[in-house]
Design a protein around this motif. Structure first.
Motif, PDB file in Angstrom:
ATOM      1  N   VAL A  51       0.773  -1.207   0.059  1.00 53.63           N
ATOM      2  CA  VAL A  51      -0.076  -0.122  -0.078  1.00 53.63           C
ATOM      3  C   VAL A  51       0.796   1.380   0.075  1.00 53.63           C
ATOM      4  N   LYS A  52       1.966   1.082   0.715  1.00 58.99           N
ATOM      5  CA  LYS A  52       2.811   2.445   1.082  1.00 58.99           C
ATOM      6  C   LYS A  52       3.678   2.592  -0.499  1.00 58.99           C
ATOM      7  N   GLU A  53       3.940   1.483  -0.918  1.00 56.58           N
ATOM      8  CA  GLU A  53       4.716   1.663  -2.046  1.00 56.58           C
ATOM      9  C   GLU A  53       3.731   1.942  -3.596  1.00 56.58           C
ATOM     10  N   LEU A  54       2.599   1.787  -3.455  1.00 62.78           N
ATOM     11  CA  LEU A  54       1.540   2.242  -4.406  1.00 62.78           C
ATOM     12  C   LEU A  54       1.322   3.858  -4.242  1.00 62.78           C
ATOM     13  N   ARG A  55       1.346   4.179  -2.988  1.00 58.94           N
ATOM     14  CA  ARG A  55       0.787   5.630  -2.770  1.00 58.94           C
ATOM     15  C   ARG A  55       2.412   6.286  -3.008  1.00 58.94           C
ATOM     16  N   ARG A  56       3.469   5.850  -2.837  1.00 61.31           N
ATOM     17  CA  ARG A  56       4.716   6.467  -3.110  1.00 61.31           C
ATOM     18  C   ARG A  56       4.788   6.632  -4.738  1.00 61.31           C
ATOM     19  N   ALA A  57       4.366   5.596  -5.237  1.00 65.28           N
ATOM     20  CA  ALA A  57       4.774   5.581  -6.963  1.00 65.28           C
ATOM     21  C   ALA A  57       3.826   6.608  -7.336  1.00 65.28           C
ATOM     22  N   PHE A  58       2.386   6.457  -7.006  1.00 66.37           N
ATOM     23  CA  PHE A  58       1.616   7.584  -7.680  1.00 66.37           C
ATOM     24  C   PHE A  58       1.896   9.003  -7.238  1.00 66.37           C
ATOM     25  N   ALA A  59       2.528   9.156  -6.117  1.00 67.71           N
ATOM     26  CA  ALA A  59       2.812  10.779  -5.536  1.00 67.71           C
ATOM     27  C   ALA A  59       4.184  11.213  -6.342  1.00 67.71           C
ATOM     28  N   GLN A  60       5.213  10.266  -6.495  1.00 65.80           N
ATOM     29  CA  GLN A  60       6.077  10.734  -7.240  1.00 65.80           C
ATOM     30  C   GLN A  60       5.954  10.762  -8.807  1.00 65.80           C
ATOM     31  N   GLY A  61       5.091  10.013  -9.230  1.00 65.87           N
ATOM     32  CA  GLY A  61       5.178  10.027 -10.634  1.00 65.87           C
ATOM     33  C   GLY A  61       6.378   9.302 -11.481  1.00 65.87           C
ATOM     34  N   GLU A  62       6.908   8.566 -10.849  1.00 66.21           N
ATOM     35  CA  GLU A  62       8.219   7.985 -11.318  1.00 66.21           C
ATOM     36  C   GLU A  62       8.203   6.364 -10.819  1.00 66.21           C
ATOM     37  N   LEU A  63       9.198   5.637 -11.544  1.00 67.55           N
ATOM     38  CA  LEU A  63       9.442   4.156 -11.274  1.00 67.55           C
ATOM     39  C   LEU A  63       9.840   4.446  -9.815  1.00 67.55           C
ATOM     40  N   THR A  64       9.268   3.096  -9.010  1.00 71.72           N
ATOM     41  CA  THR A  64       9.926   3.041  -7.905  1.00 71.72           C
ATOM     42  C   THR A  64      11.303   2.383  -7.706  1.00 71.72           C
ATOM     43  N   GLU A  65      12.103   2.170  -6.701  1.00 71.15           N
ATOM     44  CA  GLU A  65      13.265   1.679  -6.634  1.00 71.15           C
ATOM     45  C   GLU A  65      13.506   0.359  -7.442  1.00 71.15           C
ATOM     46  N   GLU A  66      12.455  -0.353  -7.232  1.00 70.30           N
ATOM     47  CA  GLU A  66      12.368  -1.507  -7.922  1.00 70.30           C
ATOM     48  C   GLU A  66      12.000  -1.527  -9.351  1.00 70.30           C
ATOM     49  N   GLY A  67      11.642  -0.425  -9.864  1.00 72.59           N
ATOM     50  CA  GLY A  67      11.273  -0.278 -11.122  1.00 72.59           C
ATOM     51  C   GLY A  67      10.127  -0.394 -11.699  1.00 72.59           C
ATOM     52  N   TYR A  68       9.118  -0.175 -10.711  1.00 70.16           N
ATOM     53  CA  TYR A  68       7.477  -0.504 -10.794  1.00 70.16           C
ATOM     54  C   TYR A  68       7.104   0.717 -11.143  1.00 70.16           C
ATOM     55  N   CYS A  69       5.835   0.742 -12.107  1.00 72.65           N
ATOM     56  CA  CYS A  69       5.097   1.862 -12.326  1.00 72.65           C
ATOM     57  C   CYS A  69       3.696   1.525 -11.930  1.00 72.65           C
ATOM     58  N   ALA A  70       3.279   2.685 -11.051  1.00 73.28           N
ATOM     59  CA  ALA A  70       1.792   2.880 -10.682  1.00 73.28           C
ATOM     60  C   ALA A  70       0.870   3.091 -11.633  1.00 73.28           C
ATOM     61  N   ILE A  71      -0.191   2.292 -11.922  1.00 75.21           N
ATOM     62  CA  ILE A  71      -1.412   2.518 -13.015  1.00 75.21           C
ATOM     63  C   ILE A  71      -2.634   2.359 -12.286  1.00 75.21           C
ATOM     64  N   GLU A  72      -3.601   3.004 -12.712  1.00 76.91           N
ATOM     65  CA  GLU A  72      -5.073   2.764 -12.141  1.00 76.91           C
ATOM     66  C   GLU A  72      -6.000   2.928 -13.466  1.00 76.91           C
ATOM     67  N   GLY A  73      -7.004   2.258 -13.150  1.00 72.64           N
ATOM     68  CA  GLY A  73      -8.031   2.211 -14.222  1.00 72.64           C
ATOM     69  C   GLY A  73      -8.119   0.736 -15.006  1.00 72.64           C
ATOM     70  N   MET A  74      -9.526   0.466 -15.251  1.00 74.31           N
ATOM     71  CA  MET A  74      -9.626  -0.941 -15.685  1.00 74.31           C
ATOM     72  C   MET A  74      -9.111  -0.911 -17.261  1.00 74.31           C
ATOM     73  N   ARG A  75      -9.243   0.025 -18.046  1.00 75.02           N
ATOM     74  CA  ARG A  75      -8.457   0.027 -19.139  1.00 75.02           C
ATOM     75  C   ARG A  75      -7.040  -0.016 -19.449  1.00 75.02           C
ATOM     76  N   ILE A  76      -6.399   0.869 -18.467  1.00 75.67           N
ATOM     77  CA  ILE A  76      -5.132   0.634 -18.543  1.00 75.67           C
ATOM     78  C   ILE A  76      -4.295  -0.684 -18.047  1.00 75.67           C
ATOM     79  N   VAL A  77      -4.971  -1.001 -16.814  1.00 74.79           N
ATOM     80  CA  VAL A  77      -4.626  -2.258 -16.246  1.00 74.79           C
ATOM     81  C   VAL A  77      -4.718  -3.407 -17.461  1.00 74.79           C
ATOM     82  N   GLU A  78      -5.800  -3.384 -18.333  1.00 77.43           N
ATOM     83  CA  GLU A  78      -6.085  -4.244 -19.434  1.00 77.43           C
ATOM     84  C   GLU A  78      -4.855  -4.195 -20.450  1.00 77.43           C
TER      85      GLU A  78
END
Length: 301
Positions: A51-78
C-alpha cells in the motif's frame, strides 16, 4: 383445529428457486467465494508495505526503486496485460471487487492481489473518480539505440519542456499510432510514468521505445547518423503541407508557451509550421505533434 391445505408442487418449486437465489446473493462478495475471492488478500491499514509503495509511486510520478510503475483504471490495467507487462501487485476496492473475476485469470499466481476498503483505495490513487482497480507493473526499459529512426522506419520524436502529462501522453499515443520509431523525453518534460501521462497514452507508453535524454546530445548523435532535425513552430517556418518529410528524421516538439530552447533551435535543419487561423495563438504540444506525425505517415504511404 382447522386442517391446513397442503402446499402444491409448483409453489414448492418456486420457493426452492427463491431460496437458491437468496443463497447465491449472500455468497457473492464473501471472502473465499469464487476464484477471485480465493486469491484476494484483505488489507485494512495504510501501513502495509505494498500500500505504501503504491502511494509513493503515484505521488512521485516515477518508477519505484524496484522499477515498478503505478497505474490505475480498468482500461490501462487491461492494456498492461495485453502489452505483456510483469505485474507485481494489483489492488481492488471493495466496490470494484467484481472486476477481479475478469482480471485475475489473466495474471500469474505469483501476483499479489489485495482488496482494500473504498476510502483507503481512494486515498492512494490520484483520480477524483477512482474505478477501483490499480496496479504496480514492471515497465519495459529501452535504450536510446532502440528509439532511433531507421532508414525505412518512422521518425523519432523528441519532447522538450512539455510539463502537462496529458499532452505528453497524447504525444506518445500518436507516436505509436503513426509509426514513430520512439520518443526521447528531454529536460523539463514531465515523466512518461506520471499516472496522467500513462492514462493519456492509452497504453502506448508500455510498448513504444521511450527514453529520457539530454536533447542537445541526442541532436548531435542524430546529426552524425545523417538524421534530419526538424522543429515545429507556431507561425514561422515551412508550411506543413509543403514540407518534405521523407527519409530519417527527428521531430522536436517544444512546449506550447516557450517552444524549443534557442540553443536547441539553432541545431535544427528545418522549422515547420502548421497553418491555422491567425486569431489562435498556438496549438498545444499534443495536438501539434499529432498533426505533424499524421502528415509524416501520410507522405510515406
Amino acid at each position: 383445529m382447522e386442517r391446513m391445505e397442503p402446499i402444491n408442487e409448483p409453489v414448492r418449486r418456486r420457493n426452492r428457486v427463491l431460496s437458491d437465489r437468496s443463497k447465491m446473493k449472500r455468497t457473492i462478495g464473501n471472502p473465499g467465494s469464487g476464484l477471485a475471492n480465493g486469491r484476494l488478500r484483505r488489507i485494512e491499514g495504510r501501513h502495509n508495505t505494498l500500500v505504501k509503495e503504491l502511494r509513493r509511486a503515484f505521488a512521485q510520478g516515477e518508477l519505484t526503486e524496484e522499477g515498478y510503475c503505478a497505474i490505475e483504471g480498468m482500461r490501462i490495467v487491461e492494456e498492461a496485460i495485453r502489452s505483456g507487462l510483469r505485474f507485481h501487485a494489483v489492488f481492488f476496492s471493495d466496490s470494484a471487487e467484481n472486476r477481479a473475476e475478469r482480471l485475475l485469470p489473466q495474471m500469474g499466481a505469483h501476483v499479489e492481489t489485495l482488496l482494500l476498503p473504498d476510502k483507503l483505495f481512494a486515498s492512494l490513487v490520484p483520480s477524483e473518480t477512482p474505478q477501483g482497480v490499480a496496479a504496480l507493473v514492471g515497465c519495459k526499459k529501452f535504450k536510446l539505440e532502440e528509439a532511433l529512426p531507421r532508414a525505412e522506419g518512422g521518425p523519432l520524436v523528441a519532447v522538450a519542456g512539455v510539463q502537462d502529462p496529458g499532452n505528453l501522453g497524447t504525444i506518445l499515443r500518436s507516436a505509436e499510432a503513426f509509426g514513430a520509431s520512439g520518443v526521447v523525453v528531454g529536460e523539463g518534460t514531465v515523466s512518461q510514468f506520471n499516472s496522467k501521462a500513462v492514462r493519456a497514452s492509452a497504453g502506448s507508453v508500455f510498448r513504444l521505445p521511450v527514453v529520457r535524454g539530454k536533447l542537445g546530445e541526442v541532436a548531435g548523435l542524430l546529426r552524425d547518423r545523417g538524421v534530419r532535425l526538424i522543429a515545429t513552430s507556431s507561425h514561422k517556418g515551412t508550411r506543413l503541407d509543403e514540407a518534405k518529410l521523407a527519409g530519417p528524421i527527428a521531430l522536436f516538439i517544444g512546449s506550447e508557451g516557450a517552444g524549443l530552447p534557442r540553443d536547441l533551435m539553432s541545431k535544427m535543419d528545418e522549422v515547420i509550421a502548421i497553418p491555422h487561423a491567425p486569431q489562435v495563438e498556438s496549438l498545444n504540444a499534443g495536438v501539434a505533434a499529432s498533426i505533424v506525425l499524421y502528415e509524416v505517415a501520410r507522405q510515406r504511404q
